[in-house]
Design a protein around this motif. Structure first.
Motif, PDB file in Angstrom:
ATOM      1  N   ARG A 126       0.759  -1.380  -0.097  1.00  0.00           N
ATOM      2  CA  ARG A 126      -0.003   0.005  -0.005  1.00  0.00           C
ATOM      3  C   ARG A 126       0.864   1.276   0.221  1.00  0.00           C
ATOM      4  NH1 ARG A 126      -4.070  -1.999  -2.366  1.00  0.00           N
ATOM      5  NH2 ARG A 126      -5.039  -3.564  -1.356  1.00  0.00           N
ATOM      6  N   GLN A 127       1.979   1.025   0.575  1.00  0.00           N
ATOM      7  CA  GLN A 127       3.239   2.366   0.660  1.00  0.00           C
ATOM      8  C   GLN A 127       3.655   2.546  -0.766  1.00  0.00           C
ATOM      9  OE1 GLN A 127       5.975   2.059   3.572  1.00  0.00           O
ATOM     10  NE2 GLN A 127       6.674   3.852   3.118  1.00  0.00           N
ATOM     11  N   THR A 128       4.155   1.385  -1.415  1.00  0.00           N
ATOM     12  CA  THR A 128       4.796   1.497  -2.544  1.00  0.00           C
ATOM     13  C   THR A 128       3.866   1.738  -4.097  1.00  0.00           C
ATOM     14  OG1 THR A 128       6.311   0.073  -1.816  1.00  0.00           O
ATOM     15  CG2 THR A 128       6.305   0.272  -4.081  1.00  0.00           C
ATOM     16  N   GLU A 129       2.567   1.123  -3.727  1.00  0.00           N
ATOM     17  CA  GLU A 129       1.773   1.162  -5.102  1.00  0.00           C
ATOM     18  C   GLU A 129       1.325   2.750  -5.528  1.00  0.00           C
ATOM     19  OE1 GLU A 129      -2.598  -0.483  -6.450  1.00  0.00           O
ATOM     20  OE2 GLU A 129      -2.222   0.103  -4.262  1.00  0.00           O
ATOM     21  N   PRO A 130       1.069   3.647  -4.811  1.00  0.00           N
ATOM     22  CA  PRO A 130       0.856   5.176  -5.477  1.00  0.00           C
ATOM     23  C   PRO A 130       2.043   5.566  -6.190  1.00  0.00           C
ATOM     24  CG  PRO A 130       0.136   5.045  -3.326  1.00  0.00           C
ATOM     25  CD  PRO A 130       0.735   3.485  -3.323  1.00  0.00           C
ATOM     26  N   ALA A 131       3.409   5.526  -5.663  1.00  0.00           N
ATOM     27  CA  ALA A 131       4.421   5.955  -6.338  1.00  0.00           C
ATOM     28  C   ALA A 131       4.954   4.956  -7.611  1.00  0.00           C
ATOM     29  CB  ALA A 131       5.647   5.950  -5.504  1.00  0.00           C
ATOM     30  N   PHE A 132       4.568   3.825  -7.395  1.00  0.00           N
ATOM     31  CA  PHE A 132       4.659   2.914  -8.897  1.00  0.00           C
ATOM     32  C   PHE A 132       3.947   3.419  -9.746  1.00  0.00           C
ATOM     33  CE2 PHE A 132       3.778  -1.040 -10.783  1.00  0.00           C
ATOM     34  CZ  PHE A 132       4.819  -1.341 -11.671  1.00  0.00           C
ATOM     35  N   VAL A 133       2.578   3.653  -9.444  1.00  0.00           N
ATOM     36  CA  VAL A 133       1.590   4.131 -10.637  1.00  0.00           C
ATOM     37  C   VAL A 133       1.928   5.278 -11.055  1.00  0.00           C
ATOM     38  CG1 VAL A 133      -0.942   4.522 -10.989  1.00  0.00           C
ATOM     39  CG2 VAL A 133      -0.363   2.578  -9.452  1.00  0.00           C
ATOM     40  N   HIS A 134       2.395   6.509 -10.294  1.00  0.00           N
ATOM     41  CA  HIS A 134       2.556   7.701 -10.669  1.00  0.00           C
ATOM     42  C   HIS A 134       3.590   7.647 -11.628  1.00  0.00           C
ATOM     43  CE1 HIS A 134       4.009  11.933 -10.080  1.00  0.00           C
ATOM     44  NE2 HIS A 134       2.809  12.079  -9.904  1.00  0.00           N
ATOM     45  N   ALA A 135       4.969   6.744 -11.309  1.00  0.00           N
ATOM     46  CA  ALA A 135       6.132   6.787 -11.889  1.00  0.00           C
ATOM     47  C   ALA A 135       5.855   6.251 -13.511  1.00  0.00           C
ATOM     48  CB  ALA A 135       7.022   6.116 -11.440  1.00  0.00           C
ATOM     49  N   LEU A 136       4.634   5.170 -13.500  1.00  0.00           N
ATOM     50  CA  LEU A 136       4.573   4.527 -14.855  1.00  0.00           C
ATOM     51  C   LEU A 136       3.651   5.618 -15.653  1.00  0.00           C
ATOM     52  CD1 LEU A 136       3.416   0.952 -14.025  1.00  0.00           C
ATOM     53  CD2 LEU A 136       5.332   1.723 -15.130  1.00  0.00           C
ATOM     54  N   ALA A 137       2.918   6.385 -15.012  1.00  0.00           N
ATOM     55  CA  ALA A 137       2.017   7.348 -15.887  1.00  0.00           C
ATOM     56  C   ALA A 137       3.022   8.490 -16.115  1.00  0.00           C
ATOM     57  CB  ALA A 137       1.113   8.046 -14.807  1.00  0.00           C
ATOM     58  N   ASP A 138       4.176   8.733 -15.359  1.00  0.00           N
ATOM     59  CA  ASP A 138       4.870  10.010 -15.876  1.00  0.00           C
ATOM     60  C   ASP A 138       6.104   9.311 -16.625  1.00  0.00           C
ATOM     61  OD1 ASP A 138       3.369  11.616 -14.441  1.00  0.00           O
ATOM     62  OD2 ASP A 138       4.659  12.065 -12.762  1.00  0.00           O
ATOM     63  N   GLY A 139       6.372   7.982 -16.592  1.00  0.00           N
ATOM     64  CA  GLY A 139       7.794   7.660 -17.341  1.00  0.00           C
ATOM     65  C   GLY A 139       8.917   8.061 -16.819  1.00  0.00           C
ATOM     66  N   VAL A 140       8.850   8.298 -15.182  1.00  0.00           N
ATOM     67  CA  VAL A 140      10.169   8.498 -14.843  1.00  0.00           C
ATOM     68  C   VAL A 140      10.216   8.453 -13.310  1.00  0.00           C
ATOM     69  CG1 VAL A 140      10.729  10.684 -16.415  1.00  0.00           C
ATOM     70  CG2 VAL A 140       9.191  11.062 -14.148  1.00  0.00           C
ATOM     71  N   LEU A 141      11.439   8.103 -12.936  1.00  0.00           N
ATOM     72  CA  LEU A 141      11.390   7.613 -11.267  1.00  0.00           C
ATOM     73  C   LEU A 141      11.523   8.910 -10.607  1.00  0.00           C
ATOM     74  CD1 LEU A 141      14.292   4.730 -11.844  1.00  0.00           C
ATOM     75  CD2 LEU A 141      11.645   4.566 -10.837  1.00  0.00           C
ATOM     76  N   PRO A 142      11.182   8.782  -9.386  1.00  0.00           N
ATOM     77  CA  PRO A 142      11.048   9.882  -8.605  1.00  0.00           C
ATOM     78  C   PRO A 142      12.363  10.640  -8.279  1.00  0.00           C
ATOM     79  CG  PRO A 142      10.381   8.121  -7.316  1.00  0.00           C
ATOM     80  CD  PRO A 142      10.480   7.441  -8.697  1.00  0.00           C
TER      81      PRO A 142
END
Length: 142
Positions: A126-142
């Motif tokens: 649950r902690q990792t999922e939002p950043a993963f989805v966001h990174a896939l949508a943006d195409g970049v790592l945080p």
């Protein structure tokens, strides 16, 4: 090369495609880069998930550490093919499900258990999922 997009509100990098063959060619050129970026993002977040699971399995509210073998049993397996990228974060340890979900009942050799759950995988996911989805949508790592 596709002509620049003449629309006044178009993004500076946008192009206008009127020829479907040119569009298909442009998408085909993007394919390897997109696949590589997706692999990198997926691998990064799978490793991050593994680290978070291991951290959560280092004492309450997760399971307590006795030998460290359970914590060390977590691993990541990556698969690519058929246009898909898959990461599996897993443990081969036999106690993994019991620790995550608890166990009430009799085991295979007749011992009675009333073991409470010590969630450590679900909170990490649950902690990792939002950043993963966001990174896939943006195409970049945080």
């Amino acid at each position: 090369m596709a002509p620049a997009n003449p629309h006044p509100n178009a993004h500076p990098d946008a192009t206008a495609f009127r020829d479907p063959i040119a569009l298909a060619a442009a998408l085909a050129r993007m394919g390897p880069a997109v696949r590589a970026r997706t692999r990198t993002i997926t691998r990064h977040h799978a490793m991050l998930l593994r680290v978070r699971i291991q951290r959560n399995a280092s004492g309450r509210p997760g399971p307590n550490v006795i030998t460290g073998q359970y914590r060390a049993s977590w691993d990541v397996r990556m698969r690519t093919g058929g246009g898909e990228v898959t990461a599996e974060v897993f443990s081969d340890a036999p106690q993994a499900q019991r620790l995550e979900y608890g166990f009430v009942g009799v085991d295979s050799i007749g011992r009675h258990y009333r073991q409470p759950p010590f969630p450590h995988v679900e909170p990490a996911f649950r902690q990792t999922e939002p950043a993963f989805v966001h990174a896939l949508a943006d195409g970049v790592l945080p």
